[in-house]
Design an enzyme around this catalytic site. Sequence first.
Site, short mmCIF file in Angstrom:
data_model
loop_
_atom_site.label_atom_id
_atom_site.label_comp_id
_atom_site.label_asym_id
_atom_site.label_seq_id
_atom_site.Cartn_x
_atom_site.Cartn_y
_atom_site.Cartn_z
N SER A 142 27.86 27.77 49.02
CA SER A 142 28.39 28.30 50.28
C SER A 142 29.62 29.14 49.96
O SER A 142 30.22 29.01 48.87
CB SER A 142 28.79 27.12 51.17
OG SER A 142 29.58 27.54 52.24
N TYR A 155 32.92 18.86 51.99
CA TYR A 155 31.90 19.91 51.90
C TYR A 155 32.30 20.96 50.87
O TYR A 155 31.53 21.28 49.96
CB TYR A 155 31.73 20.56 53.28
CG TYR A 155 30.70 21.67 53.34
CD1 TYR A 155 29.35 21.37 53.21
CD2 TYR A 155 31.08 22.99 53.54
CE1 TYR A 155 28.39 22.38 53.28
CE2 TYR A 155 30.13 24.01 53.61
CZ TYR A 155 28.78 23.69 53.48
OH TYR A 155 27.85 24.69 53.54
N1 LIG Z 1 24.14 27.39 57.94
C1 LIG Z 1 25.15 27.96 57.32
O1 LIG Z 1 25.95 28.69 57.93
C2 LIG Z 1 25.32 27.74 55.84
C3 LIG Z 1 26.28 28.52 55.16
C4 LIG Z 1 26.46 28.33 53.80
C5 LIG Z 1 25.71 27.40 53.13
N2 LIG Z 1 24.79 26.63 53.81
C6 LIG Z 1 24.03 25.63 53.04
O2 LIG Z 1 22.65 25.82 53.24
C7 LIG Z 1 21.97 24.56 53.16
C8 LIG Z 1 21.11 24.38 54.40
O3 LIG Z 1 21.99 24.36 55.52
P1 LIG Z 1 21.44 24.51 57.00
O4 LIG Z 1 22.43 25.29 57.74
O5 LIG Z 1 20.02 24.89 57.00
O6 LIG Z 1 21.57 22.97 57.47
P2 LIG Z 1 20.75 22.17 58.56
O7 LIG Z 1 20.20 23.07 59.58
O8 LIG Z 1 21.61 21.04 58.98
O9 LIG Z 1 19.54 21.59 57.69
C9 LIG Z 1 19.81 20.70 56.66
C10 LIG Z 1 18.52 20.32 55.98
O10 LIG Z 1 18.83 19.32 54.99
C11 LIG Z 1 17.99 18.20 55.23
N3 LIG Z 1 18.63 16.94 54.87
C12 LIG Z 1 19.78 16.41 55.34
N4 LIG Z 1 19.98 15.21 54.81
C13 LIG Z 1 18.94 14.97 53.97
C14 LIG Z 1 18.57 13.89 53.13
N5 LIG Z 1 19.33 12.79 53.02
N6 LIG Z 1 17.42 13.98 52.43
C15 LIG Z 1 16.65 15.08 52.53
N7 LIG Z 1 16.95 16.14 53.29
C16 LIG Z 1 18.08 16.08 54.00
C17 LIG Z 1 17.69 18.25 56.72
O11 LIG Z 1 16.49 17.58 57.02
P3 LIG Z 1 16.36 16.08 57.57
O12 LIG Z 1 17.48 15.83 58.51
O13 LIG Z 1 15.00 16.12 58.19
O14 LIG Z 1 16.39 15.22 56.37
C18 LIG Z 1 17.51 19.74 56.94
O15 LIG Z 1 16.21 20.11 56.58
C19 LIG Z 1 23.05 23.49 53.01
O16 LIG Z 1 23.17 23.11 51.66
C20 LIG Z 1 24.31 24.21 53.48
O17 LIG Z 1 25.46 23.70 52.89
C21 LIG Z 1 24.58 26.80 55.13
#
Ligand SMILES: NC(=O)c1ccc[n+]([C@@H]2O[C@H](COP(=O)([O-])OP(=O)(O)OC[C@H]3O[C@@H](n4cnc5c(N)ncnc54)[C@H](OP(=O)(O)O)[C@@H]3O)[C@@H](O)[C@H]2O)c1
Length: 288
Positions: A142, A155
């Site tokens: 990130s 985080y």
């Molecule tokens: N969105 C942003 O603005 C942003 C920016 C920079 C980086 N990121 C990074 O991108 C990645 C995805 O983020 P996102 O925004 O898509 O988050 P999100 O919408 O909250 O989705 C998170 C995903 O991780 C899974 N997850 C959570 N806990 C888990 C566990 N214990 N075992 C297996 N899967 C698990 C969730 O599925 P379940 O709950 O079904 O398990 C979901 O599929 C993350 O690493 C985040 O740090 C996001």
Amino acid sequence: MKELRDKVAIVTGASRGLGPYVARALAAEGMRLVVAARSADQLDGVAARLRENGAEAIAVATDVTDSEALERMLATANESFGPADLLVNNAGTVTLCPFGQIGITDIERVVRLNLVSAMILTRLVLPGMLERRRGHVVNMSSLAGIFGPPYDAVYGATKAALVGFTESLRDECRASGVSASVICPSFVEEAGIYHEGRKYRVGKASRIVGTTTPDAVARAVLRAVRHDIPQINVNSMPIRPMAAVARLSPGLARWALRKVDAWRPFRQGAEANLRMGGKLTGLTESPG
Ligand SMILES: NC(=O)c1ccc[n+]([C@@H]2O[C@H](COP(=O)([O-])OP(=O)(O)OC[C@H]3O[C@@H](n4cnc5c(N)ncnc54)[C@H](OP(=O)(O)O)[C@@H]3O)[C@@H](O)[C@H]2O)c1
């Protein structure tokens, strides 16, 4: 890895947010997809949509913080498609909580989810990749891994560690046919954590920091694998030179980021989370 057709990709965190976009982009290149996350129904829906679009895909409900579940997921992937050529460690979460108020169990849980699970899963697939002299690991970090954000220290620390982990892995595997990349998106609109947070009075990211889209993140993953790029920062131009400034003068970079109120979404996210007793980010202990 130039040729992706018929290669096997595992994408964690693929039930919602950015994961399904990454999976779709890889499937569009002809990769065979193993999607993993805990929510079985959502995950089945993601895999079904991939198959509707002509891809080979299976869903394996997995809690990535459970090492035995990771081994079972890999065994299922192996039986269905063969060993992984590409691992995308995408599962992750935020805390959005002042550090002095976060519960100990939540620190442990988030470090385990964001960092330790990515290391363990990589450790499990790496020997096979090295033996076959083919493979790529992509870690989803990130912007918070480049500039540690206030109100989300756990985080930021895990995401910075993923940058370091990727660098180590990449050089260690040099000339082995196996490589690693790290993706650092800024605030992602349209889907994912930040997009969901906007529903709870979390303001827009400052123009200097900028935002990006899930499709841009998915394209970055593809580009990193195809062209073996060490790190891709997926964000608007103004913030990019700041990463270089931060290496030379961390104090100056932090001052500039404070000036543009770069951390507003984290601050407002933490305020919203405190109002909700930690429920916004699924804290298991109410912030105290
Ligand atoms: N969105 C942003 O603005 C942003 C920016 C920079 C980086 N990121 C990074 O991108 C990645 C995805 O983020 P996102 O925004 O898509 O988050 P999100 O919408 O909250 O989705 C998170 C995903 O991780 C899974 N997850 C959570 N806990 C888990 C566990 N214990 N075992 C297996 N899967 C698990 C969730 O599925 P379940 O709950 O079904 O398990 C979901 O599929 C993350 O690493 C985040 O740090 C996001």
